[in-house]
Design an enzyme around this catalytic site. Structure first.
Site, PDB file in Angstrom:
ATOM      1  CG  HIS A   1      -1.797   1.202   1.330  1.00  0.00           C
ATOM      2  ND1 HIS A   1      -3.075   1.227   0.843  1.00  0.00           N
ATOM      3  CD2 HIS A   1      -1.576   2.443   1.857  1.00  0.00           C
ATOM      4  CE1 HIS A   1      -3.617   2.419   1.057  1.00  0.00           C
ATOM      5  NE2 HIS A   1      -2.724   3.169   1.678  1.00  0.00           N
ATOM      6  CD  GLU A   2       1.656   3.628   3.643  1.00  0.00           C
ATOM      7  OE1 GLU A   2       1.920   4.685   3.027  1.00  0.00           O
ATOM      8  OE2 GLU A   2       0.615   3.472   4.299  1.00  0.00           O
TER       9      GLU A   2
ATOM     10  CG  HIS B   1       0.310   6.221  -0.813  1.00  0.00           C
ATOM     11  ND1 HIS B   1      -0.781   6.713  -1.492  1.00  0.00           N
ATOM     12  CD2 HIS B   1      -0.190   5.598   0.288  1.00  0.00           C
ATOM     13  CE1 HIS B   1      -1.891   6.400  -0.834  1.00  0.00           C
ATOM     14  NE2 HIS B   1      -1.557   5.709   0.246  1.00  0.00           N
TER      15      HIS B   1
END
Length: 404
Positions: free
Chosen positions: A25-26, A29
């Protein structure tokens, strides 16, 4: 010895599963921000005091926090986890950046990026979770394959909702509410979240097609791990005979399509459960927090150990189970983060949507108030889910084993 066993069976699988999901997920980003030329100060997996940290050649601090319940990417200029500075702070930041690095440097700071670039960076986290799940499902379809079996009804429970609706042994289910059914598990997955809601079945009986409308009743349902839940029941059973079920492996393109379909099906099931919960048609006791996920990871690992005759089979079964769990949780994390709740990625996107329509950002004070409300909602949900875990799962046995 019991302490070590519980750590291996419960804590390690949980940390592994959540660590993979959060990292992806990170990274979504992070990679989107890098692609768009954004300056990044820190990439962190976990919160709290750093267990390990280092800096790369571009000055980004990489760190691992001691609390493995999330992560974050901190962009240059961020003074808070919400990435929402006040207007006065933005003006001061702009002056400081121009003084230190020149006017051209503003384009590298997240807060001065065009709206569409900020939206891409924010949406990239949940999309990375969905992409991870698609790839895992696709890999499983290519290697293990998809189970192919009949949708024949072998037994109808006397007095059940299915019997009252007109089901008979030998019926073959073709469609549910107009959707094609290829696996009996699809029927079970739909029924458990449809108590009190009529379902239209198209079945083949002999040489004719018959439409049956049946309404599941709420009752006690046992999952594959032997845990009991109060969910929808019809009273239909399928018994796969020897040699009746086969596994079909997919090619790369079909596997990717199948992966996308499974992610879509998981999201649809999640939306159905959440909507029914808010309408009062489903209990909220199915919500699980970190303790519930730890228990589930441990139970699945324990199940793999029980059904595996040797170490090699155990390793393979554990890998397959963990991959499926990672995919399922990754879809859940991606979906949750897209909810239009301030603090979550969906909250950022909601504010950006307002900015796109109004052609100006939402007032900083309104955004700050929204984030306080959003934080309260998220923390309240986490506390409620943790309470569910304490009430439903055997966490006291787990803690007793760890600390006795």
């Amino acid at each position: 010895m019991q302490v070590i066993q519980n750590i291996v069976m419960y804590v390690l699988p949980f940390v592994l599963v959540l660590g993979v999901v959060v990292t992806v997920h990170e990274l979504g980003h992070f990679l989107a921000a890098k692609w768009l030329g954004t300056k990044i100060d820190r990439f962190s997996i976990g919160f709290g005091r750093a267990l390990a940290s280092w800096r790369d050649g571009q000055g980004v601090e990489w760190r691992v926090g001691w609390l493995p319940l999330g992560g974050y990417v901190r962009f240059a200029g961020d003074d808070n986890a919400s990435s929402i500075p006040d207007v006065d702070d933005l003006d001061q930041m702009r002056r400081d950046v121009v003084r230190r690095e020149g006017q051209a440097a503003l384009s590298r700071y997240f807060h001065f990026k065009p709206l569409w670039q900020r939206a891409i960076i924010v949406a990239a986290g949940p999309l990375a979770n969905f992409a991870l799940a698609v790839l895992i499902f696709a890999a499983l379809l290519m290697t293990v394959g998809e189970r192919v079996a009949t949708t024949r009804v072998d037994r109808v429970v006397p007095g059940s909702a299915a019997e009252q609706a007109g089901f008979k042994p030998g019926d073959v289910i073709l469609k549910m509410d107009g959707r094609k059914v290829t696996e009996f598990e699809q029927v079970s997955n739909r029924v458990v979240l449809s108590s009190g809601t009529p379902i239209a079945f198209l079945v083949q009986r002999g040489g004719a097609e018959v439409t049956i409308v049946a309404t599941p009743r709420r009752g006690v349902v046992q999952d594959a791990l032997g845990k009991s839940h109060r969910l929808g029941q019809l009273g239909l059973f399928h018994e796969t005979k020897a040699g009746e079920a086969t596994y079909r492996r997919y090619g790369p393109v079909d596997a990717l399509i199948g992966g996308v379909e499974r992610v879509g099906s998981t999201i649809e099931t999640t939306v159905r459960y959440v909507s029914r919960m808010f309408l009062g048609r489903e209990s909220a006791d199915q919500l699980a927090g970190p303790l519930g996920m730890a228990q589930m990871s441990g139970d699945l690992a324990s199940h793999a150990a029980k059904v595996s005759p040797d170490a090699g089979t155990l390793a393979l079964n554990a890998l397959l189970i963990m991959l499926q769990l990672i995919a399922a949780i990754s879809v859940g994390i991606g979906f949750m983060n897209l909810l239009p709740v301030p603090v979550l990625d969906g909250g950022h996107l909601l504010f950006y949507a307002y900015e796109a329509v109004a052609r100006r950002p939402l007032a900083a004070k309104v955004q700050a108030a929204g984030y306080r409300v959003g934080l309260a909602l998220v923390l309240g949900l986490m506390l409620f889910a943790t309470w569910n875990d304490l009430q439903r799962l055997r966490v006291f046995n787990l803690f007793g084993g760890l600390f006795s």
